[in-house]
Motif scaffolding. Structure first.
Motif, short mmCIF file in Angstrom:
data_model
loop_
_atom_site.label_atom_id
_atom_site.label_comp_id
_atom_site.label_asym_id
_atom_site.label_seq_id
_atom_site.Cartn_x
_atom_site.Cartn_y
_atom_site.Cartn_z
N ASP A 296 47.29 18.53 34.76
CA ASP A 296 48.62 19.10 34.60
C ASP A 296 48.67 20.19 33.54
O ASP A 296 49.73 20.79 33.31
N LYS A 297 47.53 20.48 32.92
CA LYS A 297 47.51 21.45 31.82
C LYS A 297 46.73 22.71 32.14
O LYS A 297 46.95 23.76 31.53
N LEU A 298 45.80 22.64 33.10
CA LEU A 298 44.95 23.78 33.40
C LEU A 298 44.66 23.82 34.89
O LEU A 298 44.17 22.85 35.47
N GLN A 299 44.97 24.96 35.50
CA GLN A 299 44.66 25.16 36.92
C GLN A 299 43.82 26.41 37.07
O GLN A 299 44.11 27.46 36.48
N LEU A 300 42.75 26.32 37.87
CA LEU A 300 41.89 27.46 38.13
C LEU A 300 41.83 27.72 39.63
O LEU A 300 41.53 26.81 40.41
N VAL A 301 42.15 28.95 40.02
CA VAL A 301 42.14 29.37 41.42
C VAL A 301 40.97 30.33 41.60
O VAL A 301 40.89 31.36 40.93
N SER A 302 40.07 30.01 42.50
CA SER A 302 38.85 30.79 42.73
C SER A 302 38.85 31.35 44.14
O SER A 302 39.08 30.62 45.10
N GLY B 38 51.90 25.31 26.56
CA GLY B 38 52.24 25.04 27.95
C GLY B 38 51.03 25.11 28.86
O GLY B 38 49.93 25.46 28.44
N PRO B 39 51.22 24.77 30.14
CA PRO B 39 50.11 24.77 31.10
C PRO B 39 49.56 26.18 31.30
O PRO B 39 50.30 27.17 31.20
N LYS B 40 48.27 26.27 31.59
CA LYS B 40 47.59 27.55 31.75
C LYS B 40 47.02 27.69 33.16
O LYS B 40 46.60 26.71 33.79
N ARG B 41 46.96 28.97 33.61
CA ARG B 41 46.54 29.27 34.97
C ARG B 41 45.45 30.34 34.91
O ARG B 41 45.62 31.37 34.24
N ILE B 42 44.36 30.13 35.63
CA ILE B 42 43.23 31.06 35.66
C ILE B 42 42.98 31.49 37.11
O ILE B 42 43.00 30.65 38.02
N LEU B 43 42.73 32.77 37.31
CA LEU B 43 42.35 33.30 38.61
C LEU B 43 40.94 33.88 38.49
O LEU B 43 40.68 34.67 37.58
N CYS B 44 40.04 33.49 39.39
CA CYS B 44 38.65 33.95 39.35
C CYS B 44 38.26 34.60 40.68
O CYS B 44 38.58 34.07 41.75
N LEU B 45 37.54 35.73 40.58
CA LEU B 45 37.23 36.54 41.76
C LEU B 45 35.74 36.84 41.81
O LEU B 45 35.17 37.41 40.88
#
Length: 392
Positions: free
Chosen positions: A251-257, A16-23
């Motif tokens: 639609d498969k990978l989202q990265l929030v920075s 399934g789709p993956k979500r990344i959070l970066c700080l």
């Protein structure tokens, strides 16, 4: 609750789709990030039924952090809410950044590491759990990546809790300690060991049968190219060598920075040689940040894309490749009068100068207010497509 709470391995290895959070790193300015995260947490909580127990570690499959961002990333990954981490930062600000006439950052670090270490041990150790958490502990409830720099070899060490990574487990015939055995508090302390602010962190990386040990000397991951860990997290999640090999695509990978505010370089280059050296180092770090942002916008579809400079713009017409590799969101603000006056009216020049510092606890409330204002104006529900929602 209309979703199942994933385990670490669900996050890392399920389909399934993956979500990344970066700080990002940024010292005490990490509380700005918490202001933005407060809005993201509230939006995603509402999206998933309004459960007060909702945590960002349920939504994000990998949370990455550098320096102060590693503190927030690790706290989120063990299940803390943003409100709980805000309380932690208030405590850190009052206890850690205690100035001393004897500590000027010339012959010894400006701040004693003891207070920082004690607080990290409390959060990630026996005071909160029955024993100190290690990087491999399954009670870290999602993927975690902490960016550090090993000073004695000059190499970047991205330390994560991914069981598929080459150095996560003990290798047959090797005396090298598995990354999964590193104490979490110590990994975070290493990433937060900003030169001149805190002493480096020694981590035992090798132990032989006869009792001899070898340590690595680690400093703040912010003196690597990855003070903004977005590019490193993307590589960690997708390169074959790290073992995750997540699928790429909008639609498969989202990265929030999430940044910590971007101070603008000053025109004054006078001062002691050590001051000039530190300003040069900061300029290099700023250049690395611009390069990371350039690369992320080159490979992504980004509704938050910013103008890199007056020549190349926001790169919306310059995609690197045929299709975007991911969806990318970046929330940050320039720490300039022009950018901040709409958010914080009547901000004076002297107050702005103090706001840019990484070690002024007196600015924490204003930094939090600024983060909340950026979150309210920049973070939109449409940035988080329903295709990335948790499911039951």
């Amino acid at each position: 609750m209309s979703y199942l709470v994933p385990t670490r391995d669900d996050h890392l290895f399920s389909a399934g789709p993956k979500r990344i959070l970066c700080l990002d790193g940024g010292g005490i300015r990490g509380i700005f990030s918490l202001g933005v995260l407060e809005r993201i947490e509230a939006l995603l909580r509402e999206r998933h039924g309004g459960d007060p127990g909702f945590r960002l570690c349920y939504y994000f499959d990998l949370i990455a952090g550098t320096s102060t961002g590693s503190i927030i990333a690790a706290a989120l990954a063990v299940g803390m809410s943003v409100a709980e981490i805000k309380n932690l930062y208030q405590r850190l600000g009052s206890q850690v950044f205690q100035k001393s006439w004897f500590r000027q950052g010339l012959t010894q670090a400006r701040y004693d590491k003891a207070a920082l270490e004690a607080n990290l041990r409390e959060v990630f150790g026996a005071a909160s759990f029955d024993q100190d958490l290690t990087l491999g502990d399954p009670r870290i409830r999602t993927g975690l990546l902490v960016v550090t720099k090993r000073l004695d070899t000059g190499s970047v060490w991205p330390l994560g809790n991914n069981p598929a990574d080459r150095y996560f487990k003990l290798r047959p015939g090797s005396s090298t300690i598995a990354n999964s055995e590193y104490p979490l508090w110590q990994v975070v302390r290493a990433s937060s060991a900003a030169p001149t602010f805190f002493d480096p962190e020694d981590i035992v990386i090798q132990a032989t049968a006869d009792g001899r040990t070898t340590s690595g000397l680690f400093v703040d991951g912010g003196v690597s190219p990855y003070n903004n860990p977005s590019l490193q997290a993307f590589l960690y999640a997708t390169l074959s060598g790290h073992g995750l090999k997540w699928a790429k695509g909008v639609d498969k990978l989202q990265l929030v920075s999430v940044g910590t505010g971007r101070p603008q370089p000053g025109a004054d280059s006078s001062g002691l040689p050590v001051d000039v050296a530190l300003k040069s180092l900061k300029g290099l770090m700023d250049d690395c940040g611009t390069l990371v942002e350039t690369m992320m916008q080159l490979i992504s579809a980004s509704p938050t894309a910013v103008k890199i400079d007056r020549v190349i713009g926001d790169l919306s017409a310059d995609l690197l490749g045929v299709e975007p590799q991911l969806s990318y969101l970046r929330y940050d603000v320039k720490l300039t009068q022009e950018a901040l006056l709409p958010l914080i009216p009547d901000l004076g020049d002297q107050e702005l100068e103090q706001l840019c510092k990484m070690d002024n606890p007196a600015m924490m409330n204003l930094l939090l207010q600024l983060g909340q204002a950026v979150g309210a104006t920049s973070v939109q529900a449409a940035h988080f497509p329903a295709s990335f929602d948790l499911t039951d």
